[in-house]
Design an enzyme around this catalytic site. Structure first.
Site, PDB file in Angstrom:
ATOM      1  CG  HIS A  84      -1.987  -1.037   1.140  1.00  0.00           C
ATOM      2  ND1 HIS A  84      -2.940  -1.184   2.111  1.00  0.00           N
ATOM      3  CD2 HIS A  84      -2.260  -1.983   0.205  1.00  0.00           C
ATOM      4  CE1 HIS A  84      -3.758  -2.162   1.782  1.00  0.00           C
ATOM      5  NE2 HIS A  84      -3.361  -2.672   0.625  1.00  0.00           N
ATOM      6  CD  GLU A  86      -2.309   3.858   2.964  1.00  0.00           C
ATOM      7  OE1 GLU A  86      -3.524   4.058   3.145  1.00  0.00           O
ATOM      8  OE2 GLU A  86      -1.863   3.049   2.133  1.00  0.00           O
ATOM      9  CB  CYS A 113      -6.628  -1.289   4.976  1.00  0.00           C
ATOM     10  SG  CYS A 113      -4.869  -1.727   5.090  1.00  0.00           S
ATOM     11  CB  CYS A 116      -2.209   1.018   6.234  1.00  0.00           C
ATOM     12  SG  CYS A 116      -1.551   0.229   4.751  1.00  0.00           S
TER      13      CYS A 116
END
Length: 153
Positions: A84, A86, A113, A116
């Protein structure tokens, strides 16, 4: 400077969200293009977008296993070969010895999510600003419990 020009300047939040949008253009994910930028005191600390780890084949090139298996968004993250945005921000900062503590994360795309969220709480961010919400109740609950401010612009 012309006062009219000054009145049309973007806010810092708009400016950094625009940069996150530009960063998202490097994404190699078939499903969604997410970009993120960590900032402290209006200075860029690290950036990231979603895609395969460095040196590995990208989903754009070989296809998406989750798409092939018809996995719904937000489920079975372990089947995805990508990181991701992040996560890539955290990794980039770590590689270069940059602390994200006290920073703000701007995300072009959905709120983080739960996976993360846990990482972002632990790096010590004080705020996350996103362009849209993502329906992850656990992530939202974690952010509330950690008193981490989330803002949707």
């Amino acid at each position: 400077m012309d006062p009219q020009v000054m009145n049309n300047r973007k806010s810092w939040d708009e400016y950094f969200l625009d940069l996150a949008q530009k960063i998202s253009e490097r994404s190699t994910c078939i499903r969604r293009q997410i970009g993120a930028i960590a900032v402290r005191e209006k200075r860029i600390l690290a950036t990231g977008y979603n895609g395969a780890p460095s040196g590995l084949k990208h989903c754009l090139d070989i296809g998406c296993l989750r798409e092939k298996l018809k996995v719904q968004s937000g489920q079975r993250h372990e089947l995805c070969r990508g990181l991701h945005a992040e996560q890539n921000v955290i990794i980039q900062a770590a590689r270069f010895g940059i602390s994200l503590e006290g920073g703000v994360l701007y995300i072009h795309g959905a709120t983080p999510c739960a996976i993360c969220a846990k990482m972002l709480i632990n790096v010590g961010l004080v705020k996350i600003i996103c362009s849209q919400a993502y329906p992850d109740k656990l992530a939202n609950d974690l952010f509330i419990e950690a008193n981490l401010d989330i803002k949707i612009i």
